[in-house]
Design a protein around this motif. Structure first.
Motif, PDB file in Angstrom:
ATOM      1  N   ARG A 106       2.419 -32.426 -15.379  1.00 57.91           N
ATOM      2  CA  ARG A 106       1.749 -33.511 -16.100  1.00 57.91           C
ATOM      3  C   ARG A 106       0.274 -33.146 -16.241  1.00 57.91           C
ATOM      4  O   ARG A 106      -0.290 -32.424 -15.407  1.00 57.91           O
ATOM      5  N   THR A 107      -0.322 -33.649 -17.263  1.00 62.50           N
ATOM      6  CA  THR A 107      -1.733 -33.359 -17.477  1.00 62.50           C
ATOM      7  C   THR A 107      -2.405 -34.593 -18.079  1.00 62.50           C
ATOM      8  O   THR A 107      -1.732 -35.569 -18.416  1.00 62.50           O
ATOM      9  N   MET A 122     -16.114 -21.927 -30.256  1.00 66.26           N
ATOM     10  CA  MET A 122     -15.107 -22.775 -29.599  1.00 66.26           C
ATOM     11  C   MET A 122     -13.818 -21.990 -29.371  1.00 66.26           C
ATOM     12  O   MET A 122     -13.164 -22.111 -28.338  1.00 66.26           O
ATOM     13  N   THR A 163      -8.400 -25.863 -32.736  1.00 63.43           N
ATOM     14  CA  THR A 163      -9.752 -25.981 -32.181  1.00 63.43           C
ATOM     15  C   THR A 163     -10.773 -25.956 -33.289  1.00 63.43           C
ATOM     16  O   THR A 163     -10.956 -25.036 -33.976  1.00 63.43           O
ATOM     17  N   SER A 188     -16.670 -36.660 -30.120  1.00 62.88           N
ATOM     18  CA  SER A 188     -16.150 -35.337 -30.494  1.00 62.88           C
ATOM     19  C   SER A 188     -15.705 -34.602 -29.238  1.00 62.88           C
ATOM     20  O   SER A 188     -15.943 -35.059 -28.115  1.00 62.88           O
ATOM     21  N   MET A 189     -15.121 -33.445 -29.443  1.00 62.44           N
ATOM     22  CA  MET A 189     -14.669 -32.637 -28.301  1.00 62.44           C
ATOM     23  C   MET A 189     -15.770 -32.364 -27.305  1.00 62.44           C
ATOM     24  O   MET A 189     -15.535 -32.239 -26.114  1.00 62.44           O
ATOM     25  N   GLY A 199     -15.618 -28.497 -24.171  1.00 60.96           N
ATOM     26  CA  GLY A 199     -14.808 -29.468 -24.893  1.00 60.96           C
ATOM     27  C   GLY A 199     -13.719 -30.110 -24.070  1.00 60.96           C
ATOM     28  O   GLY A 199     -13.337 -29.640 -23.004  1.00 60.96           O
ATOM     29  N   ALA A 200     -13.211 -31.227 -24.615  1.00 68.78           N
ATOM     30  CA  ALA A 200     -12.132 -31.955 -23.949  1.00 68.78           C
ATOM     31  C   ALA A 200     -10.872 -31.108 -23.968  1.00 68.78           C
ATOM     32  O   ALA A 200     -10.617 -30.385 -24.923  1.00 68.78           O
ATOM     33  N   THR A 245     -11.552 -39.624 -27.671  1.00 74.69           N
ATOM     34  CA  THR A 245     -12.045 -38.283 -27.990  1.00 74.69           C
ATOM     35  C   THR A 245     -11.125 -37.637 -29.020  1.00 74.69           C
ATOM     36  O   THR A 245      -9.906 -37.689 -28.864  1.00 74.69           O
ATOM     37  N   ALA A 285      -6.726 -30.384 -21.801  1.00 73.91           N
ATOM     38  CA  ALA A 285      -5.700 -30.807 -20.848  1.00 73.91           C
ATOM     39  C   ALA A 285      -6.106 -30.314 -19.467  1.00 73.91           C
ATOM     40  O   ALA A 285      -6.067 -29.129 -19.190  1.00 73.91           O
ATOM     41  N   TYR A 306      -3.774 -27.038 -18.061  1.00 72.07           N
ATOM     42  CA  TYR A 306      -4.421 -26.119 -19.013  1.00 72.07           C
ATOM     43  C   TYR A 306      -3.683 -25.997 -20.353  1.00 72.07           C
ATOM     44  O   TYR A 306      -4.175 -25.346 -21.248  1.00 72.07           O
ATOM     45  N   SER A 307      -2.487 -26.595 -20.472  1.00 70.78           N
ATOM     46  CA  SER A 307      -1.848 -26.574 -21.788  1.00 70.78           C
ATOM     47  C   SER A 307      -2.677 -27.516 -22.653  1.00 70.78           C
ATOM     48  O   SER A 307      -3.017 -28.610 -22.216  1.00 70.78           O
ATOM     49  N   ASP A 308      -3.020 -27.087 -23.838  1.00 67.36           N
ATOM     50  CA  ASP A 308      -4.004 -27.852 -24.598  1.00 67.36           C
ATOM     51  C   ASP A 308      -3.400 -29.041 -25.312  1.00 67.36           C
ATOM     52  O   ASP A 308      -2.298 -28.989 -25.813  1.00 67.36           O
ATOM     53  N   MET A 309      -4.162 -30.103 -25.346  1.00 68.55           N
ATOM     54  CA  MET A 309      -3.699 -31.309 -26.021  1.00 68.55           C
ATOM     55  C   MET A 309      -3.901 -31.232 -27.524  1.00 68.55           C
ATOM     56  O   MET A 309      -3.297 -31.973 -28.270  1.00 68.55           O
ATOM     57  N   PHE A 310      -4.794 -30.373 -27.950  1.00 71.92           N
ATOM     58  CA  PHE A 310      -5.137 -30.370 -29.365  1.00 71.92           C
ATOM     59  C   PHE A 310      -4.318 -29.347 -30.132  1.00 71.92           C
ATOM     60  O   PHE A 310      -3.970 -28.292 -29.620  1.00 71.92           O
ATOM     61  N   MET A 318       0.106 -36.949 -19.805  1.00 70.51           N
ATOM     62  CA  MET A 318       0.853 -36.222 -20.834  1.00 70.51           C
ATOM     63  C   MET A 318       1.766 -35.193 -20.180  1.00 70.51           C
ATOM     64  O   MET A 318       1.402 -34.624 -19.137  1.00 70.51           O
TER      65      MET A 318
END
Lengths: 478, 96
Positions: free
Chosen positions: A262-263, A425, B96, B61-62, A279-280, B8, A282, B89-93, B84
């Motif tokens: 979970r994250t 980024m 980028t 913003s990010m 940046g934001a 965000t 997980a 570290y698995s990205d939510m977005f 989630m």
């Protein structure tokens, strides 16, 4: 002398005039952060906020434990006026003799004065500060020690990693994937779908925080080095909900487990390079199982940002010494390594007995072999005092040949520093980038007759004239 | 009195104007629980005019910059789980 916890350290700062008690009520929501940040930028003392809005009398915030070399010197039991070279020397010397911790039980462990378990846990009961406008949340852990254990190698890691409140019972954090904690998590727990126990320790002897910023290498227990620096064992006590051991005189210990599957959103946060950078994302999600704390707890914090602050100073010392150790292990003729706090661990200065571009390349390769936190490596001859940035800038300005004296090294993922503001980024997300090795040494193939002569008192005058002038100095009316 | 929240986004344009979606928001009500996360199903719009019965939604913003003009949000349901699925570290977005 060794300090048993942050309260004894604050008492020592009291005696030297290096702490101010802020009696006026301050808001945990940005105000404490803003005061602390401005105070760093004015070179001010450590700050103990004694009254925090929304929280009971006695719940305090403390910012700036090691925000000046004076306070670092005090933490080591040295004279507050100790020179930076002396601090490095003592640190390096003491590190040679690790001291094992001792385990204590029962009421002697002050962090057990209050114990909150399971369903009763509420992180909002503590005045975790909203440090910067635009941070993702209230960062409970900034100036902390995060304890984790590698079950395969039977090794306990201490690191300094940020953790923010997600909700009453959960934190999200950012130990980077290639930090020691990140590697233990990703190699030993995530593949087995097992939660990873951690303990977030807040408010302890600042030398414990200092070693948590250091990179001693896999298999080395930071607590032994904290003992070395203190010249006295760290007293540890077992957690309530795991087998992890934590400093017994801490103010607050958050016991939890990082979930493997979970994250939740974590970051951004105004980080040590002086920017909100990465940046934001997980983050690592930590379910909190217990909080133990001293009565009237002091929550230590760091309003990170542009240097100089605790992080840039602590890293200046721990990273500098660790890099020097690595370079010497590779047999390179290093005199000293300095990580100027203003360089926020991105820029380092290496002094060598014998320079040349090949030596610069070797140094750069060693320092970027696994992780490249530093990406501007300046190499100078040993006539330059690496601790004197005036001399370093002079060497760069005068001796560095931008054409043949610059090596650009591409850093493949995941070697690069994800917090480097100058990376795009996409580079930050993928931990890739580049490093520059800057040669400020004389080329080895120049005949001695062609090497320019430094026009300094020590170098351009005959010894007898130097001695005469020095001996007669007072007679010149100077 | 309207309530205030923040969220965000990767790029401001990613948020569907007038759309309904699941969203992680921060509750900005003053007090100890300020900034706690909530996962909600909600309708969002780029102005209060477009969502008259909505509350205020600030977009970050990010890297945490705040869009000067707030959006509006109508929370339809607070979801039980505010986390989630996925490994750390698995990205939510998506991008980028």
């Amino acid at each position: 002398m060794a300090f048993n916890g942050i309260r004894e350290f604050i008492n020592a700062l009291e005696k030297t005039g290096d702490v101010v008690h802020v009696k006026k009520e301050v808001d945990w929501d940005l105000e404490a952060g803003a005061i602390s940040r401005r105070n760093y930028e004015m070179g001010g003392p450590a700050l103990l906020f004694e009254k925090v809005k929304d929280y009971p009398e006695g719940y305090r915030l403390f910012n700036g434990s090691l925000g000046t070399f004076r306070r670092v010197a005090i933490s080591l039991g040295l004279s507050p006026d100790a020179d930076v070279r002396e601090i490095y020397r003592v640190f390096e010397e003491r590190e040679q003799s690790p001291v094992k911790p001792i385990i204590i039980y029962g009421k002697k462990a002050e962090c057990k004065e209050n114990i909150v378990l399971g369903d009763d846990v509420d992180l909002n009961e503590f005045p975790a500060p909203m440090i910067h406008d635009g941070d993702q949340g209230r960062y409970f852990g900034t100036w902390d020690v995060v304890v984790s254990h590698d079950p395969e190698k039977n090794w306990t890691n201490w690191g300094m990693y940020r953790f923010m409140i997600h909700n009453e019972k959960m934190l999200t954090g950012y130990p980077t994937p290639h930090s020691h904690l990140g590697m233990i998590l990703m190699n030993q727990f995530v593949p087995k779908n097992k939660p990873m126990p951690i303990a977030i320790v807040i408010g302890t002897d600042p030398l414990c925080n200092m070693v948590a910023t250091a990179g001693y290498g896999i298999g080395r227990n930071e607590v032994d080095y904290a003992g070395a620096l203190r010249q006295k064992p760290v007293e540890l006590v077992k957690c309530e909900t795991s087998d992890l051991l934590v400093p017994a005189h801490s103010e607050i210990v958050i016991e939890g487990e990082i979930l493997p599957n979970r994250t939740a959103l974590e970051g951004p946060f105004g980080e040590y390079p002086g920017y909100r950078t990465e940046g934001a994302k997980a983050g690592t999600l930590c379910k909190v199982n217990a909080i133990t704390f001293r009565s009237n707890p002091i929550l230590t914090m760091i309003a990170l940002g542009v240097p100089v602050d605790d992080a840039s100073l602590a890293a200046a010392i721990t990273a500098g010494i660790s890099m020097k150790r690595r370079l010497l292990l590779h047999g390179l003729p290093i005199t000293d390594v300095y990580v100027p706090p203003e360089g926020v661990t991105h820029m380092i200065v290496v002094g060598v007995r014998q320079g040349g571009i090949d030596m610069v390349r070797k140094i750069g390769e060693v320092l970027t072999a696994r992780r490249a936190w530093a990406n501007k490596i300046v190499v100078v001859n040993d006539d330059v005092d690496v601790f004197d940035m005036g001399q370093v800038i002079h060497a760069m300005a005068s001796k560095w040949h931008p054409g043949r004296g610059t090596i650009i090294q591409t850093l493949a993922s995941p070697k690069a520093n994800t917090l480097t503001p100058g990376y795009s980024m996409e580079e930050r997300r993928n931990a890739k980038g580049a490093a520059a090795f800057i040669d400020c040494t004389w080329p080895l193939d120049w005949p001695e007759e062609h090497i320019p002569v430094k026009s300094s008192f020590k170098e351009i005058y005959p010894k007898e004239i130097q001695e005469k002038v020095t001996a007669s100095w007072g007679t010149y009316g100077l | 009195m309207t309530k205030e929240y923040s969220t965000t986004v990767n790029l401001y344009q990613d948020l569907p104007d007038g759309g309904e979606l699941e969203l992680l928001i921060k509750d900005l009500a003053p007090g100890r629980k300020k900034y706690n996360a909530k996962m909600v199903r909600a309708k969002v719009a780029s102005s209060r005019e477009k969502l008259p019965d909505g509350d205020t939604l600030w977009l970050r913003s990010m890297v945490g910059n705040k869009l000067a003009k707030p959006w509006a949000i109508k929370i339809l349901k607070i979801l039980e789980d505010d986390t989630m699925p996925g490994a750390p570290y698995s990205d939510m977005f998506q991008k980028t």
